[in-house]
Design an enzyme around this catalytic site. Structure first.
Site, PDB file in Angstrom:
ATOM      1  N   GLY A   1       2.595  66.089   8.653  1.00 35.09           N
ATOM      2  CA  GLY A   1       2.351  65.968  10.103  1.00 35.09           C
ATOM      3  C   GLY A   1       0.871  65.994  10.434  1.00 35.09           C
ATOM      4  O   GLY A   1       0.383  65.215  11.260  1.00 35.09           O
TER       5      GLY A   1
ATOM      6  N   GLY B   1       8.854  65.617   9.864  1.00 34.94           N
ATOM      7  CA  GLY B   1       8.604  66.120   8.516  1.00 34.94           C
ATOM      8  C   GLY B   1       7.909  67.459   8.576  1.00 34.94           C
ATOM      9  O   GLY B   1       7.965  68.164   9.585  1.00 34.94           O
TER      10      GLY B   1
ATOM     11  N   CYS C   1      15.687  71.611   9.715  1.00 31.95           N
ATOM     12  CA  CYS C   1      14.568  72.116  10.532  1.00 31.95           C
ATOM     13  C   CYS C   1      15.012  73.257  11.428  1.00 31.95           C
ATOM     14  O   CYS C   1      14.311  74.242  11.584  1.00 31.95           O
ATOM     15  CB  CYS C   1      13.974  70.979  11.359  1.00 31.95           C
ATOM     16  SG  CYS C   1      15.155  70.177  12.465  1.00 31.95           S
TER      17      CYS C   1
ATOM     18  N   GLU D   1       7.728  65.739  15.087  1.00 38.15           N
ATOM     19  CA  GLU D   1       8.834  66.706  15.002  1.00 38.15           C
ATOM     20  C   GLU D   1       8.671  67.422  13.671  1.00 38.15           C
ATOM     21  O   GLU D   1       8.958  66.851  12.616  1.00 38.15           O
ATOM     22  CB  GLU D   1      10.187  65.981  15.077  1.00 38.15           C
ATOM     23  CG  GLU D   1      10.402  65.151  16.343  1.00 38.15           C
ATOM     24  CD  GLU D   1      10.637  66.003  17.589  1.00 38.15           C
ATOM     25  OE1 GLU D   1      10.879  67.213  17.453  1.00 38.15           O
ATOM     26  OE2 GLU D   1      10.556  65.448  18.691  1.00 38.15           O
TER      27      GLU D   1
HETATM   28  P1  NAD Z   1       7.558  65.725   4.362  1.00 35.19           P
HETATM   29  O1  NAD Z   1       6.539  66.053   5.404  1.00 35.19           O
HETATM   30  O2  NAD Z   1       7.246  66.045   2.949  1.00 35.19           O
HETATM   31  O3  NAD Z   1       7.897  64.169   4.404  1.00 35.19           O
HETATM   32  C1  NAD Z   1       8.285  63.533   5.590  1.00 35.19           C
HETATM   33  C2  NAD Z   1       7.877  62.079   5.518  1.00 35.19           C
HETATM   34  O4  NAD Z   1       6.444  61.998   5.613  1.00 35.19           O
HETATM   35  C3  NAD Z   1       8.245  61.375   4.221  1.00 35.19           C
HETATM   36  O5  NAD Z   1       8.617  60.057   4.511  1.00 35.19           O
HETATM   37  C4  NAD Z   1       6.951  61.433   3.426  1.00 35.19           C
HETATM   38  O6  NAD Z   1       6.868  60.440   2.421  1.00 35.19           O
HETATM   39  C5  NAD Z   1       5.936  61.223   4.529  1.00 35.19           C
HETATM   40  N1  NAD Z   1       4.592  61.743   4.275  1.00 35.19           N
HETATM   41  C6  NAD Z   1       4.266  62.904   3.669  1.00 35.19           C
HETATM   42  N2  NAD Z   1       2.930  63.060   3.656  1.00 35.19           N
HETATM   43  C7  NAD Z   1       2.400  61.961   4.263  1.00 35.19           C
HETATM   44  C8  NAD Z   1       1.071  61.531   4.549  1.00 35.19           C
HETATM   45  N3  NAD Z   1       0.018  62.258   4.176  1.00 35.19           N
HETATM   46  N4  NAD Z   1       0.906  60.368   5.204  1.00 35.19           N
HETATM   47  C9  NAD Z   1       1.986  59.632   5.590  1.00 35.19           C
HETATM   48  N5  NAD Z   1       3.261  59.979   5.326  1.00 35.19           N
HETATM   49  C10 NAD Z   1       3.469  61.136   4.679  1.00 35.19           C
HETATM   50  O7  NAD Z   1       8.917  66.429   4.814  1.00 35.19           O
HETATM   51  P2  NAD Z   1      10.317  66.525   4.067  1.00 35.19           P
HETATM   52  O8  NAD Z   1      10.210  67.465   2.908  1.00 35.19           O
HETATM   53  O9  NAD Z   1      10.885  65.182   3.830  1.00 35.19           O
HETATM   54  O10 NAD Z   1      11.168  67.234   5.236  1.00 35.19           O
HETATM   55  C11 NAD Z   1      11.146  68.605   5.426  1.00 35.19           C
HETATM   56  C12 NAD Z   1      10.340  69.037   6.624  1.00 35.19           C
HETATM   57  O11 NAD Z   1      10.691  68.279   7.777  1.00 35.19           O
HETATM   58  C13 NAD Z   1      10.652  70.486   6.977  1.00 35.19           C
HETATM   59  O12 NAD Z   1       9.470  71.158   7.331  1.00 35.19           O
HETATM   60  C14 NAD Z   1      11.585  70.339   8.160  1.00 35.19           C
HETATM   61  O13 NAD Z   1      11.649  71.487   8.995  1.00 35.19           O
HETATM   62  C15 NAD Z   1      10.999  69.153   8.845  1.00 35.19           C
HETATM   63  N6  NAD Z   1      11.978  68.531   9.756  1.00 35.19           N
HETATM   64  C16 NAD Z   1      11.771  68.600  11.101  1.00 35.19           C
HETATM   65  C17 NAD Z   1      12.726  68.066  11.976  1.00 35.19           C
HETATM   66  C18 NAD Z   1      12.556  68.135  13.479  1.00 35.19           C
HETATM   67  O14 NAD Z   1      13.309  67.450  14.198  1.00 35.19           O
HETATM   68  N7  NAD Z   1      11.629  68.925  14.001  1.00 35.19           N
HETATM   69  C19 NAD Z   1      13.859  67.444  11.452  1.00 35.19           C
HETATM   70  C20 NAD Z   1      14.022  67.385  10.067  1.00 35.19           C
HETATM   71  C21 NAD Z   1      13.072  67.919   9.222  1.00 35.19           C
END
Ligand code: NAD
Length: 474
Positions: free
Chosen positions: A210, A205, A262, A227
């Site tokens: 993260g 995420g 990502c 990630e």
């Molecule tokens: P996000 O961080 O908003 O959410 C990801 C997950 O984390 C969701 O399930 C969300 O509900 C949960 N979450 C959010 N805050 C939390 C907290 N405080 N405690 C526990 N869980 C929490 O990300 P998104 O908008 O769904 O995805 C986009 C981001 O993910 C972008 O920055 C993208 O680059 C990254 N991403 C990285 C990869 C990789 O392999 N490196 C792959 C896909 C996406």
């Protein structure tokens, strides 16, 4: 549109349509689910590895059979075009089969038995794994955790994003092994990650989530894989040909999933002397390959962005430089969260579009004068997920690629056309830690535990050496 205790998922391409509803998992229910997973894990780990892998092979066949319906559901809940959704499900099935093929070698005991003694290295599961995943590739990003975790003998609890909870839940139902889903936002995620019986955390995420997840896991001393996001540069060396094929690939490397990937090509760098030639070739490629519209319509290659907030953020990025709208629009732009894709030529290098991850269908191109300055620009900033270099000379490209601060560098392509099941993927700097895919991805879900009988103390051996507290010979 969510009621008490439920999450309703709207179709981002038709915001008056609810695609499905899931029950939210309150924190106290997360506790019960993790405890059930913990009890199951012991039975699952006691089964022989070939037995566990047979369950996963059956899961791959079941997901493959269900792919047409699952792909339509995924397109409707995420706004991703139908072909990409079929591709994602197919890749998840291929990855599952890759794990079934490679787990026996990766998780086998390693034994040394010689005149220095006998060492057995076991690859043991952690116990319960907590997986917290984003919406943008919800099936493959969950499968990258589910498949190796289960193969290794762990149980796993997945918390998908509330923005794409439906298809993952169906996929999990088809797995037939100790994997469970909990639904909700940050609070549910925190209850899962911070649970005392969770022994490993796998998070994909953004930076804010993260940071919160890493802090919770750290507080419990629970190891994690993170990630996170990227701001990938794509650098064209001065000999790079702007062929139609290369330009078509580059355009989709930025605009697949409406730029919400990502490892999308997020900053383009081109020699200043070739910038106008590049822009001409790029606009022509966009006319060939970029059709924005309903994700389920034939010929559409880019859907809406995921939410109203994402739409507003995308529009705010077009604030400096020369903005070119790209490709064609097919359908009614007011029916959902559509954003016209754009190339922004020579924006202010300090603008958010250049220095941060845009995660939107807006991409900047900047001219450069020499390789040292473009390398410095490419490596600037805190993120280091992907990068690409484009050149007619592969040796020159690899020499340049070695100097990127990135976990994964593509040559003459970028984004998913450059991925491989054989190549570990993950970031450096603040793009995360740990790896997915390949043998490194399998290794994240086991701990090496050693049994050692030093030669001097094996039954029947004459005790030799420098005394009862001496260091060993080997
Ligand atoms: P996000 O961080 O908003 O959410 C990801 C997950 O984390 C969701 O399930 C969300 O509900 C949960 N979450 C959010 N805050 C939390 C907290 N405080 N405690 C526990 N869980 C929490 O990300 P998104 O908008 O769904 O995805 C986009 C981001 O993910 C972008 O920055 C993208 O680059 C990254 N991403 C990285 C990869 C990789 O392999 N490196 C792959 C896909 C996406």
């Amino acid at each position: 549109m969510s009621g008490a205790g439920t999450l309703a998922r709207e179709n981002p391409a038709r915001t008056d349509e609810i695609v499905g509803v899931v029950a939210e998992t309150p924190p106290e229910a997360v506790d019960v689910i993790v405890r059930e997973a913990d009890a199951d894990q012991r039975k699952w780990a006691a089964r022989a590895l070939p037995d566990r892998l047979a369950v996963l092979a059956r899961a791959a066949a079941a997901i493959e059979d269900a792919t047409p319906g699952l792909a339509t559901l995924l397109a409707r809940e995420s706004g991703k075009v139908a072909g990409d959704c079929r591709g994602e499900l197919g890749f998840a099935v291929r990855y599952l089969r890759w794990v079934v093929e490679h787990a026996p070698e990766a998780y086998a005991d390693r034994v040394l038995d010689d005149d220095l003694g006998r060492i057995v290295e076991q690859r043991k599961p952690y116990g319960v794994v907590a997986a917290v995943t984003p919406w943008n590739a919800p099936v493959i990003l969950a499968m990258l955790k589910i498949a190796p975790a289960l193969a290794a003998g762990n149980a796993i609890v997945v918390k998908p994003s509330p923005l794409a909870p439906l298809t993952v839940s169906r996929v999990v139902d088809l797995v037939g092994a100790p994997v469970r889903v909990v639904h909700g936002g940050a609070e549910t995620g925190a209850a899962l990650v911070g649970h005392e019986l969770v022994r490993k955390v796998a998070f994909t995420g953004g930076a804010a989530g993260g940071r919160a997840v890493a802090a919770l896991a750290g507080d419990r001393l629970t190891p994690s894989v993170l990630e996170l996001g990227g701001n990938d540069p794509a650098v064209f060396l001065d000999d790079a040909p702007f062929t139609d094929d290369a330009m078509d690939r580059l355009v989709m490397a930025s605009f697949a999933t409406s730029g919400q990937v990502c490892m999308a090509a997020k900053r383009l760098y081109v020699p200043s002397s070739r910038l106008s030639e590049f822009v001409g070739a790029y606009l022509a490629a966009a006319d060939r390959v970029l059709v924005t519209g309903d994700p389920l319509a034939d010929g559409v290659t880019m859907g809406p962005v995921i939410s109203g907030a994402a739409q507003r953020a995308a529009l705010a990025l077009r604030d400096s430089g020369t903005v070119h709208d790209l490709g064609l629009f097919d359908g009614d732009p007011a029916s959902g969260y559509f954003v016209r894709p754009a190339l922004v030529v020579e924006p202010d290098p300090g603008s958010p579009l250049v220095v941060a991850e845009q995660f939107a269908p807006v991409v900047p191109v900047l001219g450069y004068s020499d390789e040292e300055s473009v390398l410095a620009a490419a490596n600037a900033g805190e993120l280091g997920l992907g990068a690409s270099v484009w050149s007619a000379d592969e040796e020159r490209a690899f020499a340049f690629a070695r100097r990127f601060e990135a976990g994964f560098t593509f040559v003459n392509t970028h984004n998913r056309t450059g991925m491989s099941l054989r190549a570990p993927f993950g970031g450096v700097k603040r793009s995360g830690w740990g790896r997915e895919y390949a043998h490194e991805g399998l290794a994240e879900y086991v701990q090496t535990c050693v049994i050692h009988a030093p030669a001097a103390f094996r039954p029947g051996a004459a005790v030799t050496g420098g005394g009862p507290s001496a260091y060993p010979a080997g």
